[in-house]
Design a protein around this motif. Structure first.
Motif, mmCIF file in Angstrom:
data_model
loop_
_atom_site.group_PDB
_atom_site.id
_atom_site.type_symbol
_atom_site.label_atom_id
_atom_site.label_comp_id
_atom_site.label_asym_id
_atom_site.label_seq_id
_atom_site.Cartn_x
_atom_site.Cartn_y
_atom_site.Cartn_z
ATOM 1 N N LYS A 178 24.997 -16.604 58.230
ATOM 2 C CA LYS A 178 25.371 -15.170 58.065
ATOM 3 C C LYS A 178 26.258 -15.161 56.813
ATOM 4 C CE LYS A 178 24.007 -14.139 62.696
ATOM 5 N NZ LYS A 178 22.974 -13.268 62.230
ATOM 6 N N THR A 179 27.679 -15.725 57.130
ATOM 7 C CA THR A 179 28.707 -15.480 56.357
ATOM 8 C C THR A 179 28.341 -15.949 54.844
ATOM 9 O OG1 THR A 179 30.162 -15.758 58.010
ATOM 10 C CG2 THR A 179 30.982 -16.180 55.774
ATOM 11 N N PHE A 180 27.553 -17.362 54.604
ATOM 12 C CA PHE A 180 27.348 -17.393 53.411
ATOM 13 C C PHE A 180 26.265 -16.710 52.762
ATOM 14 C CE2 PHE A 180 28.442 -22.363 53.546
ATOM 15 C CZ PHE A 180 29.569 -21.978 54.093
ATOM 16 N N ARG A 181 25.268 -16.305 53.531
ATOM 17 C CA ARG A 181 24.250 -15.191 52.874
ATOM 18 C C ARG A 181 24.973 -13.688 52.671
ATOM 19 N NH1 ARG A 181 21.730 -10.751 54.621
ATOM 20 N NH2 ARG A 181 22.410 -10.978 56.650
ATOM 21 N N LEU A 182 25.987 -13.430 53.058
ATOM 22 C CA LEU A 182 26.535 -12.076 52.836
ATOM 23 C C LEU A 182 27.523 -12.510 51.742
ATOM 24 C CD1 LEU A 182 27.582 -10.737 56.185
ATOM 25 C CD2 LEU A 182 25.652 -9.821 54.798
ATOM 26 N N ALA A 183 28.009 -13.678 51.495
ATOM 27 C CA ALA A 183 28.849 -13.853 50.421
ATOM 28 C C ALA A 183 28.171 -14.004 49.172
ATOM 29 C CB ALA A 183 29.647 -15.237 50.586
ATOM 30 N N ALA A 184 26.914 -14.499 49.117
ATOM 31 C CA ALA A 184 26.185 -14.713 48.161
ATOM 32 C C ALA A 184 25.588 -13.459 47.487
ATOM 33 C CB ALA A 184 24.739 -15.555 48.298
ATOM 34 N N ARG A 185 25.550 -12.742 48.567
ATOM 35 C CA ARG A 185 24.888 -11.120 48.023
ATOM 36 C C ARG A 185 25.975 -10.061 47.621
ATOM 37 N NH1 ARG A 185 20.274 -8.833 48.373
ATOM 38 N NH2 ARG A 185 19.565 -10.895 49.680
ATOM 39 N N TYR A 186 27.297 -10.300 48.389
ATOM 40 C CA TYR A 186 28.144 -9.107 48.110
ATOM 41 C C TYR A 186 29.476 -9.381 47.456
ATOM 42 C CZ TYR A 186 25.116 -6.428 50.978
ATOM 43 O OH TYR A 186 23.946 -5.872 51.719
ATOM 44 N N ALA A 187 29.982 -10.888 47.572
ATOM 45 C CA ALA A 187 31.185 -11.219 47.308
ATOM 46 C C ALA A 187 31.562 -11.775 45.935
ATOM 47 C CB ALA A 187 31.791 -12.344 48.374
#
Length: 307
Positions: A187-196
């Protein structure tokens, strides 16, 4: 945005009486700036965390304190590590971080995560929800926040949040960097790749190479160049000879580095930077507020992250 060497201040219980609390925090930020740190970060918690102290120890509200620090330091970036998304409506958080960016003349970073400290939620009345629901909320929040930070006027209707042509003015710049914090590979890594712009890995040191490999995979899944997603590791330092007299759980975990300043620098180079992590964010909770220790750490680590 570049975070190569950050100082996290995880404990506000440095002064008695209360009038001495913020001056001590300010003094640490100023020492960090003088020592070559590029970022100062505060925890976004209302209760002290397990492993650091008791829940009723003094905790300052993070963004009020960061606003004060913005007038006390001139160069360092300012952030939380990290804000629990569950504590604030996302449109409000976008306004808060944009205001901090205006006050600091472009030095704000939005650190954000899903939220995890159940006791705070329970006692203060924040909805805690399930693990899955908290990450659903975080992704919806990021969709709103990213648009508002870029000066767009997002209209959004999701399961958890809604906005209607949301205005966010004034803004100092067109992009405020976003940093996610955590170690969750799905979850965290997927969101980081997309938004961060940045991911702070809050994981044991020996896990870092494997975490980096998974993060690269998450970037590949959306055709993002992993080099465009900066990384750092959160470490707890216990420096020999500088008054580290408080034995706390955080100093015994897998993110702790203990020894002389030279031994600490060598371990960070070998086990963190040399495996591909871009920078380090350190805290010094066992030293409380001991003038001089931040300077020594900065002198030892700055050449490593600049290399």
């Amino acid at each position: 945005m570049t975070i190569r060497l950050g100082l996290q201040i995880p404990n506000f219980s440095y002064g008695t009486p209360v009038a001495e609390l913020f001056p001590a925090v300010k003094a640490q930020a100023q020492e960090a700036e003088a020592a070559g740190f590029d970022t100062v970060l505060l925890m976004d918690h209302f209760y002290q965390l397990p492993g650091l102290g008791d829940p009723d120890e003094p905790m300052l509200e993070a963004y009020t304190a960061l606003g004060g620090l913005a007038t006390a330091v001139e160069r360092v970036q300012l952030s939380t590590l990290v804000s629990g998304n569950t504590y604030r409506n996302p449109a409000l958080l976008a306004k808060v971080i944009t205001t901090l960016d205006v006050i600091s003349a472009g030095r704000a970073i939005l650190g954000i995560g899903a939220g995890w400290f159940e006791l705070e939620h329970q006692q203060l009345g924040f909805e805690f929800d399930s693990f899955t629901e908290r990450f659903e909320k975080l992704e919806e929040a990021l969709q709103i926040i990213v648009g508002m930070l870029h000066g767009e006027r997002p209209t959004f209707s999701g399961k958890w949040y809604r906005t209607e042509s949301a205005i966010n003015e004034p803004r100092f710049r067109d992009h405020i960097p976003i940093m996610l914090g955590g170690s969750g590979e799905k979850k965290t890594f997927r969101l980081a790749a997309r938004y961060a712009d940045h991911l702070n890995l809050i994981a044991d040191i020996d896990q870092l190479p494997a975490k980096l490999a998974v993060l690269r995979q998450r970037c590949a899944e959306i055709d993002r160049d992993p080099a465009t997603l900066e990384t750092s590791a959160l470490l707890t330092l216990v420096v020999d000879g500088y008054g580290a007299s408080v034995d706390i759980g955080e100093a015994r975990g897998g993110r702790a580095v203990t020894g002389t300043i030279d031994q600490i620098a060598d371990e960070i180079k070998r086990r963190v930077l040399d495996v591909g992590i871009d920078g380090v964010i350190v805290n010094l909770p066992t030293h409380r507020h001991t003038p001089g220790v931040i300077t020594k750490v900065g002198e030892a680590l700055r050449p490593l992250v600049d290399a």
